[in-house]
Design a protein around this motif. Structure first.
Motif, PDB file in Angstrom:
ATOM      1  N   PHE A  47       0.860  -1.178   0.000  1.00  0.00           N
ATOM      2  CA  PHE A  47       0.000   0.000   0.000  1.00  0.00           C
ATOM      3  C   PHE A  47       0.899   1.230   0.000  1.00  0.00           C
ATOM      4  CE2 PHE A  47       0.599  -1.137   4.478  1.00  0.00           C
ATOM      5  CZ  PHE A  47       1.076   0.049   5.005  1.00  0.00           C
ATOM      6  N   ASN A  48       0.338   2.355  -0.335  1.00  0.00           N
ATOM      7  CA  ASN A  48       1.074   3.617  -0.283  1.00  0.00           C
ATOM      8  C   ASN A  48       0.746   4.307   1.032  1.00  0.00           C
ATOM      9  OD1 ASN A  48       2.304   3.419  -2.820  1.00  0.00           O
ATOM     10  ND2 ASN A  48       0.431   4.113  -3.828  1.00  0.00           N
ATOM     11  N   SER A  49       1.764   4.505   1.867  1.00  0.00           N
ATOM     12  CA  SER A  49       1.533   5.183   3.136  1.00  0.00           C
ATOM     13  C   SER A  49       1.283   6.667   2.878  1.00  0.00           C
ATOM     14  CB  SER A  49       2.725   5.000   4.076  1.00  0.00           C
ATOM     15  OG  SER A  49       3.858   5.671   3.582  1.00  0.00           O
ATOM     16  N   PRO A  50       0.529   7.337   3.772  1.00  0.00           N
ATOM     17  CA  PRO A  50       0.185   8.760   3.564  1.00  0.00           C
ATOM     18  C   PRO A  50       1.405   9.654   3.337  1.00  0.00           C
ATOM     19  CG  PRO A  50      -1.008   7.857   5.435  1.00  0.00           C
ATOM     20  CD  PRO A  50      -0.036   6.805   4.996  1.00  0.00           C
ATOM     21  N   LYS A  51       2.500   9.374   4.026  1.00  0.00           N
ATOM     22  CA  LYS A  51       3.699  10.207   3.897  1.00  0.00           C
ATOM     23  C   LYS A  51       4.705   9.619   2.900  1.00  0.00           C
ATOM     24  CE  LYS A  51       3.294  12.073   8.554  1.00  0.00           C
ATOM     25  NZ  LYS A  51       3.903  12.186   9.881  1.00  0.00           N
ATOM     26  N   GLY A  52       4.362   8.491   2.320  1.00  0.00           N
ATOM     27  CA  GLY A  52       5.251   7.864   1.342  1.00  0.00           C
ATOM     28  C   GLY A  52       6.504   7.256   1.928  1.00  0.00           C
ATOM     29  N   ILE A  53       6.488   6.969   3.238  1.00  0.00           N
ATOM     30  CA  ILE A  53       7.686   6.430   3.892  1.00  0.00           C
ATOM     31  C   ILE A  53       7.801   4.935   3.641  1.00  0.00           C
ATOM     32  CG2 ILE A  53       8.854   6.111   6.116  1.00  0.00           C
ATOM     33  CD1 ILE A  53       7.264   8.585   7.110  1.00  0.00           C
ATOM     34  N   TYR A  54       6.664   4.223   3.756  1.00  0.00           N
ATOM     35  CA  TYR A  54       6.680   2.764   3.644  1.00  0.00           C
ATOM     36  C   TYR A  54       5.986   2.292   2.377  1.00  0.00           C
ATOM     37  CZ  TYR A  54       7.849   3.347   8.557  1.00  0.00           C
ATOM     38  OH  TYR A  54       8.437   3.738   9.729  1.00  0.00           O
ATOM     39  N   ALA A  55       6.445   1.145   1.875  1.00  0.00           N
ATOM     40  CA  ALA A  55       5.860   0.575   0.662  1.00  0.00           C
ATOM     41  C   ALA A  55       4.801  -0.467   0.995  1.00  0.00           C
ATOM     42  CB  ALA A  55       6.965  -0.056  -0.180  1.00  0.00           C
ATOM     43  N   GLY A  56       4.511  -0.628   2.279  1.00  0.00           N
ATOM     44  CA  GLY A  56       3.535  -1.624   2.707  1.00  0.00           C
ATOM     45  C   GLY A  56       3.961  -2.266   4.008  1.00  0.00           C
ATOM     46  N   GLN A  57       3.364  -3.431   4.281  1.00  0.00           N
ATOM     47  CA  GLN A  57       3.703  -4.165   5.491  1.00  0.00           C
ATOM     48  C   GLN A  57       4.022  -5.610   5.174  1.00  0.00           C
ATOM     49  OE1 GLN A  57       0.532  -3.640   8.380  1.00  0.00           O
ATOM     50  NE2 GLN A  57       1.681  -2.020   9.396  1.00  0.00           N
ATOM     51  N   LEU A  58       4.893  -6.167   5.999  1.00  0.00           N
ATOM     52  CA  LEU A  58       5.201  -7.594   5.957  1.00  0.00           C
ATOM     53  C   LEU A  58       4.660  -8.164   7.259  1.00  0.00           C
ATOM     54  CD1 LEU A  58       6.899  -9.781   4.319  1.00  0.00           C
ATOM     55  CD2 LEU A  58       8.614  -9.434   6.079  1.00  0.00           C
ATOM     56  N   ILE A  59       3.693  -9.080   7.149  1.00  0.00           N
ATOM     57  CA  ILE A  59       3.092  -9.671   8.345  1.00  0.00           C
ATOM     58  C   ILE A  59       3.602 -11.094   8.472  1.00  0.00           C
ATOM     59  CG2 ILE A  59       0.957 -10.104   9.608  1.00  0.00           C
ATOM     60  CD1 ILE A  59      -0.373  -8.158   7.529  1.00  0.00           C
ATOM     61  N   SER A  60       4.347 -11.339   9.558  1.00  0.00           N
ATOM     62  CA  SER A  60       4.989 -12.624   9.786  1.00  0.00           C
ATOM     63  C   SER A  60       4.142 -13.466  10.743  1.00  0.00           C
ATOM     64  CB  SER A  60       6.394 -12.375  10.365  1.00  0.00           C
ATOM     65  OG  SER A  60       7.126 -13.564  10.398  1.00  0.00           O
ATOM     66  N   PHE A  61       3.901 -14.740  10.367  1.00  0.00           N
ATOM     67  CA  PHE A  61       3.021 -15.610  11.143  1.00  0.00           C
ATOM     68  C   PHE A  61       3.766 -16.840  11.675  1.00  0.00           C
ATOM     69  CE2 PHE A  61       0.328 -13.348   8.147  1.00  0.00           C
ATOM     70  CZ  PHE A  61      -0.731 -12.915   8.946  1.00  0.00           C
ATOM     71  N   LYS A  62       3.403 -17.236  12.906  1.00  0.00           N
ATOM     72  CA  LYS A  62       4.010 -18.426  13.534  1.00  0.00           C
ATOM     73  C   LYS A  62       3.623 -19.695  12.785  1.00  0.00           C
ATOM     74  CE  LYS A  62       6.005 -16.572  17.187  1.00  0.00           C
ATOM     75  NZ  LYS A  62       7.468 -16.552  17.251  1.00  0.00           N
ATOM     76  N   ASN A  63       2.353 -19.750  12.395  1.00  0.00           N
ATOM     77  CA  ASN A  63       1.808 -20.901  11.668  1.00  0.00           C
ATOM     78  C   ASN A  63       0.470 -20.485  11.057  1.00  0.00           C
ATOM     79  OD1 ASN A  63      -0.111 -21.079  13.869  1.00  0.00           O
ATOM     80  ND2 ASN A  63       1.486 -22.169  15.003  1.00  0.00           N
ATOM     81  N   ARG A  64      -0.239 -21.408  10.453  1.00  0.00           N
ATOM     82  CA  ARG A  64      -1.505 -21.084   9.781  1.00  0.00           C
ATOM     83  C   ARG A  64      -2.627 -20.779  10.771  1.00  0.00           C
ATOM     84  NH1 ARG A  64      -1.079 -21.288   4.491  1.00  0.00           N
ATOM     85  NH2 ARG A  64       0.569 -22.550   3.573  1.00  0.00           N
ATOM     86  N   GLU A  65      -2.469 -21.207  12.025  1.00  0.00           N
ATOM     87  CA  GLU A  65      -3.470 -20.917  13.056  1.00  0.00           C
ATOM     88  C   GLU A  65      -3.302 -19.498  13.632  1.00  0.00           C
ATOM     89  OE1 GLU A  65      -1.836 -24.165  13.209  1.00  0.00           O
ATOM     90  OE2 GLU A  65      -3.574 -24.698  11.967  1.00  0.00           O
ATOM     91  N   ASP A  66      -2.137 -18.904  13.398  1.00  0.00           N
ATOM     92  CA  ASP A  66      -1.850 -17.551  13.896  1.00  0.00           C
ATOM     93  C   ASP A  66      -2.641 -16.542  13.053  1.00  0.00           C
ATOM     94  OD1 ASP A  66      -0.809 -15.184  14.818  1.00  0.00           O
ATOM     95  OD2 ASP A  66       1.258 -15.590  14.236  1.00  0.00           O
ATOM     96  N   THR A  67      -3.571 -15.839  13.705  1.00  0.00           N
ATOM     97  CA  THR A  67      -4.411 -14.880  12.968  1.00  0.00           C
ATOM     98  C   THR A  67      -3.980 -13.432  13.171  1.00  0.00           C
ATOM     99  OG1 THR A  67      -5.962 -14.846  14.828  1.00  0.00           O
ATOM    100  CG2 THR A  67      -6.452 -16.375  13.028  1.00  0.00           C
ATOM    101  N   ILE A  68      -3.040 -13.208  14.098  1.00  0.00           N
ATOM    102  CA  ILE A  68      -2.599 -11.829  14.396  1.00  0.00           C
ATOM    103  C   ILE A  68      -1.316 -11.491  13.643  1.00  0.00           C
ATOM    104  CG2 ILE A  68      -1.881 -10.234  16.218  1.00  0.00           C
ATOM    105  CD1 ILE A  68      -3.645 -11.984  18.128  1.00  0.00           C
ATOM    106  N   GLY A  69      -0.307 -12.322  13.817  1.00  0.00           N
ATOM    107  CA  GLY A  69       0.968 -12.085  13.149  1.00  0.00           C
ATOM    108  C   GLY A  69       1.769 -10.947  13.763  1.00  0.00           C
ATOM    109  N   HIS A  70       2.923 -10.730  13.200  1.00  0.00           N
ATOM    110  CA  HIS A  70       3.828  -9.670  13.665  1.00  0.00           C
ATOM    111  C   HIS A  70       4.085  -8.748  12.471  1.00  0.00           C
ATOM    112  CE1 HIS A  70       6.811  -8.116  16.491  1.00  0.00           C
ATOM    113  NE2 HIS A  70       7.575  -7.908  15.439  1.00  0.00           N
ATOM    114  N   ARG A  71       3.769  -7.450  12.625  1.00  0.00           N
ATOM    115  CA  ARG A  71       3.807  -6.527  11.491  1.00  0.00           C
ATOM    116  C   ARG A  71       5.125  -5.753  11.402  1.00  0.00           C
ATOM    117  NH1 ARG A  71      -1.376  -5.581   9.245  1.00  0.00           N
ATOM    118  NH2 ARG A  71      -2.919  -6.874  10.309  1.00  0.00           N
TER     119      ARG A  71
END
Length: 199
Positions: free
Chosen positions: A167-191
């Motif tokens: 996604f395009n962040s409002p200030k153009g700093i980030y190109a998006g997010q990488l959400i890292s998951f422990k396994n397929r049951e993990d619904t929250i993840g680490h952003r």
């Protein structure tokens, strides 16, 4: 004899500074005390250099061994000041970056995930020490799957995959997010915030 000890000390200091990039990730909590020791060593060498310079001026630069030692010491101090992480960029030697994502936690703790062109990844955690986890990955669609995690002590605890959300962040700093998951049951993840994406 004193000059010989000073040269050995200076060379040892210079070698540690210039090779740290290849092994500091294995130090963990010991990285912070080592950093403090190196800072103390640097300022000790600065004080020694000032003293040597004072003696050289007093002797009108007639003591050739002192002059050579002082020039060598000055070179080490200047190089260390301008290249505090060493002359060799060990991160570049590990491969070109295709994706970089970082996360800043409490107390200025920081995690950086780098995915290299040679299918290797590096996760570097800096928080009262430095921990480095490495491995390989493969990409399928917008998902990165982690493999061959080292050290093996964290293999079963390490995340299994990460999802790229662009996604395009409002200030153009980030190109998006990488959400890292422990396994397929993990619904929250680490952003993580994506700062570079060449995929």
């Amino acid at each position: 004899m004193k000059n010989k000890k000073l040269i050995i000390f200076t060379i040892t200091f210079f070698l540690i500074i210039n090779t740290m990039g290849s092994w500091e990730g294995k130090l963990g909590i010991l990285a912070f005390p080592l950093f403090l020791i190196l800072v103390i060593c640097y300022f000790s060498l600065v004080i020694i250099f000032i003293r040597q310079l004072f003696l050289l001026i007093r002797e009108k630069f007639t003591d050739k061994p002192r002059l050579i030692n002082s020039l060598f010491l000055a070179a080490v101090l200047v190089l260390t000041f301008f290249k505090p992480h060493g002359l060799i960029d060990f991160d570049k030697l590990k491969g070109n970056d295709l994706l970089i994502a970082d996360y800043e936690g409490a107390g200025s703790c920081n995690s950086v995930l780098k995915f290299k062109a040679n299918k290797k990844f590096i996760k570097r955690d800096i928080c009262f020490g430095i921990d480095e986890i490495t491995g390989t990955y493969y990409i399928k669609g917008d998902t990165l799957f982690f493999q061959n995690v080292e050290p093996t002590i964290v293999k079963d605890k390490f995340d299994k995959f990460a999802l790229i959300k662009l996604f395009n962040s409002p200030k153009g700093i980030y190109a998006g997010q990488l959400i890292s998951f422990k396994n397929r049951e993990d619904t929250i993840g680490h952003r993580f915030n994506i700062t570079l994406n060449k995929f």
